[in-house]
Design a protein around this motif. Structure first.
Motif, PDB file in Angstrom:
ATOM      1  N   VAL A  11       0.880  -1.172   0.000  1.00  0.00           N
ATOM      2  CA  VAL A  11       0.000   0.000   0.000  1.00  0.00           C
ATOM      3  C   VAL A  11       0.916   1.220   0.000  1.00  0.00           C
ATOM      4  CG1 VAL A  11      -1.746   1.315   1.257  1.00  0.00           C
ATOM      5  CG2 VAL A  11      -1.842  -1.185   1.238  1.00  0.00           C
ATOM      6  N   PHE A  12       0.603   2.198  -0.835  1.00  0.00           N
ATOM      7  CA  PHE A  12       1.453   3.384  -0.957  1.00  0.00           C
ATOM      8  C   PHE A  12       0.742   4.619  -0.410  1.00  0.00           C
ATOM      9  CE2 PHE A  12       2.540   0.481  -4.388  1.00  0.00           C
ATOM     10  CZ  PHE A  12       3.918   0.402  -4.299  1.00  0.00           C
ATOM     11  N   LEU A  13       1.459   5.367   0.406  1.00  0.00           N
ATOM     12  CA  LEU A  13       1.014   6.680   0.829  1.00  0.00           C
ATOM     13  C   LEU A  13       1.890   7.687   0.097  1.00  0.00           C
ATOM     14  CD1 LEU A  13      -0.577   8.660   2.646  1.00  0.00           C
ATOM     15  CD2 LEU A  13       1.208   8.335   4.385  1.00  0.00           C
ATOM     16  N   LEU A  14       1.320   8.349  -0.903  1.00  0.00           N
ATOM     17  CA  LEU A  14       2.075   9.299  -1.712  1.00  0.00           C
ATOM     18  C   LEU A  14       1.953  10.688  -1.101  1.00  0.00           C
ATOM     19  CD1 LEU A  14       0.841   7.941  -5.162  1.00  0.00           C
ATOM     20  CD2 LEU A  14       2.883   7.289  -3.879  1.00  0.00           C
ATOM     21  N   ILE A  15       3.074  11.343  -0.979  1.00  0.00           N
ATOM     22  CA  ILE A  15       3.132  12.622  -0.268  1.00  0.00           C
ATOM     23  C   ILE A  15       3.708  13.704  -1.165  1.00  0.00           C
ATOM     24  CG2 ILE A  15       4.118  13.826   1.722  1.00  0.00           C
ATOM     25  CD1 ILE A  15       4.372  11.052   3.084  1.00  0.00           C
ATOM     26  N   TYR A  16       2.978  14.805  -1.287  1.00  0.00           N
ATOM     27  CA  TYR A  16       3.513  15.977  -1.968  1.00  0.00           C
ATOM     28  C   TYR A  16       3.090  17.215  -1.177  1.00  0.00           C
ATOM     29  CZ  TYR A  16       4.539  19.632  -5.309  1.00  0.00           C
ATOM     30  OH  TYR A  16       5.026  20.771  -5.892  1.00  0.00           O
ATOM     31  N   GLU A  17       4.042  17.846  -0.541  1.00  0.00           N
ATOM     32  CA  GLU A  17       3.776  18.994   0.317  1.00  0.00           C
ATOM     33  C   GLU A  17       2.698  18.639   1.344  1.00  0.00           C
ATOM     34  OE1 GLU A  17       3.095  22.357  -2.282  1.00  0.00           O
ATOM     35  OE2 GLU A  17       5.201  22.427  -2.882  1.00  0.00           O
ATOM     36  N   ASP A  18       1.546  19.338   1.355  1.00  0.00           N
ATOM     37  CA  ASP A  18       0.496  19.047   2.344  1.00  0.00           C
ATOM     38  C   ASP A  18      -0.588  18.114   1.801  1.00  0.00           C
ATOM     39  OD1 ASP A  18       1.690  20.637   4.286  1.00  0.00           O
ATOM     40  OD2 ASP A  18       0.701  22.451   3.554  1.00  0.00           O
ATOM     41  N   SER A  19      -0.374  17.558   0.607  1.00  0.00           N
ATOM     42  CA  SER A  19      -1.363  16.681  -0.015  1.00  0.00           C
ATOM     43  C   SER A  19      -0.946  15.219   0.110  1.00  0.00           C
ATOM     44  CB  SER A  19      -1.546  17.044  -1.492  1.00  0.00           C
ATOM     45  OG  SER A  19      -2.057  18.345  -1.631  1.00  0.00           O
ATOM     46  N   ARG A  20      -1.962  14.357   0.148  1.00  0.00           N
ATOM     47  CA  ARG A  20      -1.718  12.921   0.263  1.00  0.00           C
ATOM     48  C   ARG A  20      -2.597  12.161  -0.728  1.00  0.00           C
ATOM     49  NH1 ARG A  20       1.386  15.262   2.894  1.00  0.00           N
ATOM     50  NH2 ARG A  20       2.069  14.918   5.050  1.00  0.00           N
ATOM     51  N   GLN A  21      -2.099  11.014  -1.159  1.00  0.00           N
ATOM     52  CA  GLN A  21      -2.856  10.128  -2.030  1.00  0.00           C
ATOM     53  C   GLN A  21      -2.504   8.690  -1.671  1.00  0.00           C
ATOM     54  OE1 GLN A  21      -1.801   9.437  -6.339  1.00  0.00           O
ATOM     55  NE2 GLN A  21      -3.730  10.497  -6.699  1.00  0.00           N
ATOM     56  N   LEU A  22      -3.510   7.823  -1.640  1.00  0.00           N
ATOM     57  CA  LEU A  22      -3.289   6.401  -1.383  1.00  0.00           C
ATOM     58  C   LEU A  22      -3.319   5.637  -2.699  1.00  0.00           C
ATOM     59  CD1 LEU A  22      -5.629   6.022   1.717  1.00  0.00           C
ATOM     60  CD2 LEU A  22      -3.133   5.843   1.749  1.00  0.00           C
ATOM     61  N   ALA A  23      -2.518   4.587  -2.780  1.00  0.00           N
ATOM     62  CA  ALA A  23      -2.478   3.786  -4.001  1.00  0.00           C
ATOM     63  C   ALA A  23      -2.140   2.341  -3.659  1.00  0.00           C
ATOM     64  CB  ALA A  23      -1.445   4.345  -4.976  1.00  0.00           C
ATOM     65  N   LEU A  24      -2.577   1.438  -4.520  1.00  0.00           N
ATOM     66  CA  LEU A  24      -2.171   0.037  -4.432  1.00  0.00           C
ATOM     67  C   LEU A  24      -2.335  -0.595  -5.806  1.00  0.00           C
ATOM     68  CD1 LEU A  24      -4.994  -1.737  -4.502  1.00  0.00           C
ATOM     69  CD2 LEU A  24      -4.975  -1.396  -2.059  1.00  0.00           C
ATOM     70  N   TYR A  25      -1.662  -1.731  -5.980  1.00  0.00           N
ATOM     71  CA  TYR A  25      -1.739  -2.456  -7.250  1.00  0.00           C
ATOM     72  C   TYR A  25      -2.501  -3.752  -7.027  1.00  0.00           C
ATOM     73  CZ  TYR A  25      -0.388  -4.636 -11.654  1.00  0.00           C
ATOM     74  OH  TYR A  25      -0.423  -5.232 -12.893  1.00  0.00           O
ATOM     75  N   HIS A  26      -3.575  -3.926  -7.813  1.00  0.00           N
ATOM     76  CA  HIS A  26      -4.371  -5.157  -7.756  1.00  0.00           C
ATOM     77  C   HIS A  26      -4.871  -5.423  -9.180  1.00  0.00           C
ATOM     78  CE1 HIS A  26      -6.874  -8.278  -5.964  1.00  0.00           C
ATOM     79  NE2 HIS A  26      -7.909  -7.821  -6.647  1.00  0.00           N
ATOM     80  N   GLY A  27      -3.990  -6.024  -9.974  1.00  0.00           N
ATOM     81  CA  GLY A  27      -4.305  -6.209 -11.386  1.00  0.00           C
ATOM     82  C   GLY A  27      -4.007  -4.959 -12.204  1.00  0.00           C
ATOM     83  N   LYS A  28      -4.142  -3.822 -11.600  1.00  0.00           N
ATOM     84  CA  LYS A  28      -3.797  -2.517 -12.164  1.00  0.00           C
ATOM     85  C   LYS A  28      -3.573  -1.571 -10.995  1.00  0.00           C
ATOM     86  CE  LYS A  28      -7.053   0.306 -13.460  1.00  0.00           C
ATOM     87  NZ  LYS A  28      -8.166   0.965 -14.175  1.00  0.00           N
ATOM     88  N   LEU A  29      -3.051  -0.399 -11.291  1.00  0.00           N
ATOM     89  CA  LEU A  29      -2.792   0.569 -10.226  1.00  0.00           C
ATOM     90  C   LEU A  29      -4.050   1.372  -9.933  1.00  0.00           C
ATOM     91  CD1 LEU A  29      -0.539   1.745  -8.398  1.00  0.00           C
ATOM     92  CD2 LEU A  29      -0.234   3.531 -10.128  1.00  0.00           C
ATOM     93  N   TYR A  30      -4.421   1.406  -8.657  1.00  0.00           N
ATOM     94  CA  TYR A  30      -5.575   2.200  -8.213  1.00  0.00           C
ATOM     95  C   TYR A  30      -5.066   3.317  -7.308  1.00  0.00           C
ATOM     96  CZ  TYR A  30      -8.590  -1.591  -9.883  1.00  0.00           C
ATOM     97  OH  TYR A  30      -9.232  -2.522 -10.663  1.00  0.00           O
ATOM     98  N   ARG A  31      -5.631   4.508  -7.499  1.00  0.00           N
ATOM     99  CA  ARG A  31      -5.235   5.658  -6.685  1.00  0.00           C
ATOM    100  C   ARG A  31      -6.463   6.453  -6.272  1.00  0.00           C
ATOM    101  NH1 ARG A  31      -0.990   8.042 -10.971  1.00  0.00           N
ATOM    102  NH2 ARG A  31      -1.127   9.913  -9.667  1.00  0.00           N
ATOM    103  N   THR A  32      -6.435   6.961  -5.054  1.00  0.00           N
ATOM    104  CA  THR A  32      -7.502   7.859  -4.621  1.00  0.00           C
ATOM    105  C   THR A  32      -7.215   9.240  -5.203  1.00  0.00           C
ATOM    106  OG1 THR A  32      -6.333   8.592  -2.626  1.00  0.00           O
ATOM    107  CG2 THR A  32      -7.704   6.622  -2.427  1.00  0.00           C
ATOM    108  N   GLU A  33      -8.102  10.183  -4.946  1.00  0.00           N
ATOM    109  CA  GLU A  33      -7.827  11.561  -5.306  1.00  0.00           C
ATOM    110  C   GLU A  33      -6.786  12.120  -4.328  1.00  0.00           C
ATOM    111  OE1 GLU A  33     -11.545  13.532  -4.989  1.00  0.00           O
ATOM    112  OE2 GLU A  33     -12.311  12.760  -6.893  1.00  0.00           O
ATOM    113  N   TRP A  34      -6.121  13.187  -4.745  1.00  0.00           N
ATOM    114  CA  TRP A  34      -5.265  13.903  -3.810  1.00  0.00           C
ATOM    115  C   TRP A  34      -6.141  14.603  -2.780  1.00  0.00           C
ATOM    116  CZ3 TRP A  34      -0.173  13.455  -3.290  1.00  0.00           C
ATOM    117  CH2 TRP A  34       0.579  12.955  -4.361  1.00  0.00           C
ATOM    118  N   MET A  35      -5.725  14.607  -1.540  1.00  0.00           N
ATOM    119  CA  MET A  35      -6.507  15.250  -0.492  1.00  0.00           C
ATOM    120  C   MET A  35      -5.575  15.832   0.572  1.00  0.00           C
ATOM    121  SD  MET A  35      -8.052  11.767   1.247  1.00  0.00           S
ATOM    122  CE  MET A  35      -8.290  10.944  -0.339  1.00  0.00           C
TER     123      MET A  35
END
Length: 208
Positions: free
Chosen positions: A91-115
């Motif tokens: 499970v990936f927690l992507l970080i850019y400045e004050d924004s966050r996005q979650l992602a994981l790979y399950h057959g393809k890459l899925y990502r939430t919106e930046w928040m």
């Protein structure tokens, strides 16, 4: 907020080279890895033992990796390559400045919106690592449920349904644009007829 049990905490920084050195990346993608990724930290390791689970699972370990980015718009293939080549479920927690996005790979890459960092949420639900992984997929890949009857389906069935709905929504948008631009009445009528069929199919998929 992500609050996994303290028994799962690792918080170990990994050199970027340890990830991309042995990955089958093209030179372009390797360059993006170097230019887009700032640092990688293994935040948590979820196992049957440190979660005190009783039920055995096919999945033996789930890792939460935080990846700090140098820019918000990055090539998702970098994350996909890490997930594909790692023997663990990631499970990936992507970080850019004050924004966050979650992602994981399950057959393809899925990502939430930046928040905003304060709005990010991820919970452990289930009595085995298999169930916990399904729950993580739900929270990341299915965070915005598109069908009213989805709760009766398995996670993979819900993902497939979501894929159908997204494709159909894009097709409707494309057909609407084409019908609006079409000057010939006959072709315009055909497009609107097709559009009506697409919309009916979409309502059926959504269970409305």
């Amino acid at each position: 907020m992500i609050e996994f049990p303290t028994t799962t905490v690792i918080h170990r920084r990994m050199p970027k080279e340890a990830f991309y050195k042995h990955l089958p990346l093209t030179k372009v993608l390797k360059d993006k890895f170097v230019s887009d990724v700032d640092r990688i930290v293994v935040e948590n390791s979820l196992t049957k033992e440190n979660l005190n689970l009783v039920t055995d699972s096919e999945i033996k370990e789930i890792l939460l990796l935080s990846i700090s980015l140098k820019k918000q718009e990055f090539d998702g293939k970098v994350i996909e390559a890490i997930a594909k080549q790692n023997p663990h479920n990631l499970v990936f927690l992507l970080i850019y400045e004050d924004s966050r996005q979650l992602a994981l790979y399950h057959g393809k890459l899925y990502r939430t919106e930046w928040m905003d960092a304060a709005k990010i949420q991820l919970q452990l639900r289930g009595f085995s690592l298999d169930e916990i992984w399904d729950a993580l997929i739900e929270q990341i890949a299915l965070y915005e449920e598109r069908a009213s009857h989805a709760d009766t389906l398995s996670v993979d069935e819900r993902l497939a349904l979501q894929e159908q709905i997204v494709k159909l929504e894009k097709l409707i948008e494309k057909t609407e644009a084409a019908a609006w631009k079409e000057q010939q009445p006959k072709k315009q009528f055909e497009l609107y007829t097709r559009l009506r069929g697409y919309k009916q199919e979409l309502e059926k998929l959504k269970g409305r």
